[in-house]
Design an enzyme around this catalytic site. Structure first.
Site, short mmCIF file in Angstrom:
data_model
loop_
_atom_site.label_atom_id
_atom_site.label_comp_id
_atom_site.label_asym_id
_atom_site.label_seq_id
_atom_site.Cartn_x
_atom_site.Cartn_y
_atom_site.Cartn_z
N HIS A 217 -8.35 -2.61 6.91
CA HIS A 217 -9.56 -2.99 6.19
C HIS A 217 -10.21 -4.24 6.77
O HIS A 217 -11.31 -4.62 6.37
CB HIS A 217 -9.24 -3.20 4.70
CG HIS A 217 -8.42 -4.41 4.39
ND1 HIS A 217 -7.05 -4.36 4.22
CD2 HIS A 217 -8.75 -5.71 4.22
CE1 HIS A 217 -6.59 -5.57 3.94
NE2 HIS A 217 -7.61 -6.40 3.94
N ASP A 246 -3.26 1.50 6.16
CA ASP A 246 -4.14 0.33 6.25
C ASP A 246 -3.71 -0.46 7.48
O ASP A 246 -2.98 -1.43 7.38
CB ASP A 246 -4.03 -0.51 4.97
CG ASP A 246 -5.01 -1.67 4.96
OD1 ASP A 246 -4.94 -2.50 4.02
OD2 ASP A 246 -5.82 -1.79 5.90
N GLY A 325 -7.53 -13.69 2.79
CA GLY A 325 -7.33 -14.28 4.10
C GLY A 325 -5.96 -14.02 4.68
O GLY A 325 -5.75 -14.13 5.88
N SER A 327 -4.64 -11.13 4.55
CA SER A 327 -4.67 -9.73 4.98
C SER A 327 -4.32 -9.60 6.46
O SER A 327 -4.80 -10.35 7.30
CB SER A 327 -6.06 -9.14 4.76
OG SER A 327 -6.26 -8.82 3.41
N SER A 342 -1.44 -5.74 3.34
CA SER A 342 -2.57 -4.89 2.96
C SER A 342 -3.35 -5.53 1.82
O SER A 342 -4.46 -6.03 2.02
CB SER A 342 -2.07 -3.50 2.56
OG SER A 342 -3.14 -2.70 2.09
#
Length: 373
Positions: A217, A246, A325, A327, A342
């Site tokens: 993402h 993801d 952040g 992620s 994720s």
């Protein structure tokens, strides 16, 4: 494999599983030890023993799963001790002989996993369907021996209907309420380590020999990845989100060095030596550019999560906190790479639930080689 041969093989594992740690885990990085002490309440000796047990438990679980076949009900760790569920009581003594604690359950793991797969395939083209009905996630809870559906308080009836649609009766599933739906951790705030199209920030997952991997993402194929000062790190070569994962692969720009280490956010690094996947109940830590390093445990494997962007399958659930952040950041157990962050719910002040994409699936999808320190 005949059971006598199986026990002979286990004889090689048990001194490690139930005895002193091996040299490999006896050299845990000081920052890992500090985080495990802070978040899991373990001293250095306890941390070494626990990581050694968890590493070897993976081997034992696979052996017992093969032995039990369709009678296997799942396996999980509690403070480093291995529990194995079976539907056939005759197998309990064999589980005990293997050094694990047996539990006789009603539902086989294969049955529950088939029901979860049926949910994954339900209106698969309408990827936002579950999120719109207030379903946060669903997964097989090994210890509960049920398929668990997490839902907002006003959506429990929808969750029950979904479970029944895939053929489960009340004794085979459980609906648990959550306060909020999970969200991904993309943010436009400034910070390290990398930016997408000079805008949103994410965290590097793990270096590979030709770049690095992160969350899907975070960016799409063709997007740029740069440092905070605009230095080119690479370009998104592939990205999957939502749907079957993801994850993303950022092919590195020439001139960069991609090291098999993890930023410990204390001025040092943590070495990556492999990617052996941890079991349910195992200790695990996460490194991200917003909150640094936090640790917890693995709660479920193969979870399906409903984000606002759509449903994602195959994620691992943890009780490690994370914030926007983080992620794409590294999930690891000891020196073993586990996956990339994720999304989830909560924060690192009150605690929360965070999901990660297993790294081995990313490596396989793009034929990548993990960089090792």
């Amino acid at each position: 494999m005949e059971f006598t041969l199986f026990l002979a093989a286990l004889a090689l594992f048990q001194p490690i599983v139930y005895g002193a740690p091996t040299q490999a885990v006896n050299s845990l990085h000081p920052e890992i030890l500090a985080a495990m002490k802070r978040d899991l309440g373990l001293d250095a000796e306890q941390a070494h023993v626990r990581v050694a047990r968890e590493l070897q438990a993976t081997e034992v679980i696979e052996q017992l799963r093969t032995l039990a076949g369709n009678s296997f009900g799942g396996a999980w760790l509690v403070d480093g001790e291995l529990n194995v569920a079976v539907t056939d009581e005759a197998l309990a003594s064999e589980v005990t002989a293997a050094g694990a604690t047996p539990l006789v359950v009603s539902n086989s793991l294969s049955k529950l996993e088939e029901a979860k797969e049926a949910l994954d395939n339900l209106d698969i083209k309408q990827t936002k369907r579950l999120e719109a009905t207030g379903i946060a996630a669903y997964y097989v809870d090994f210890a509960a021996n049920k398929l668990v559906l997490e839902a907002l308080s006003g959506s429990t009836a929808q969750a029950e209907d979904l479970a029944k649609q895939v053929g489960l009766v009340e004794s085979e599933f459980e609906v648990r309420t959550v306060k909020e739906l999970p969200s991904t951790f993309v943010t436009v705030r400034g910070g390290d380590p990398y930016y997408i199209n000079n805008s949103a920030r994410c965290s590097v997952g793990f270096s590979v020999t030709t770049g690095f991997v992160s969350a899907g993402h975070c960016g799409s194929a063709g997007d740029s990845a740069t440092t905070s000062s605009g230095v080119a790190l690479g370009t998104f070569s592939g990205s999957v989100f939502p749907g079957s994962g993801d994850y993303s692969y950022i092919r590195g720009s020439s001139g960069n060095t991609f090291s098999g280490t993890i930023n410990n956010y204390s001025g040092g690094t943590i070495t990556v030596s492999g990617s052996t996947a941890s079991a349910v109940g195992a200790s695990i830590c996460r490194s991200g550019s917003t909150t640094g390093v936090f640790c917890g445990t693995v709660r479920a494997l193969g979870a399906t999560v409903s984000y606002s962007q759509g449903r994602v399958t195959g994620l691992t659930q943890t009780n490690v906190c994370a914030e926007p952040g983080d992620s794409g950041g590294s999930f690891y157990s000891g020196a073993q790479a586990q996956g990339v962050t994720s999304g989830g719910s909560g924060d690192c002040t009150s605690g929360g639930t965070t999901y990660f994409q297993p790294v081995n699936e990313i490596l396989s999808a793009y034929s990548l080689t993990l960089a090792r320190g």
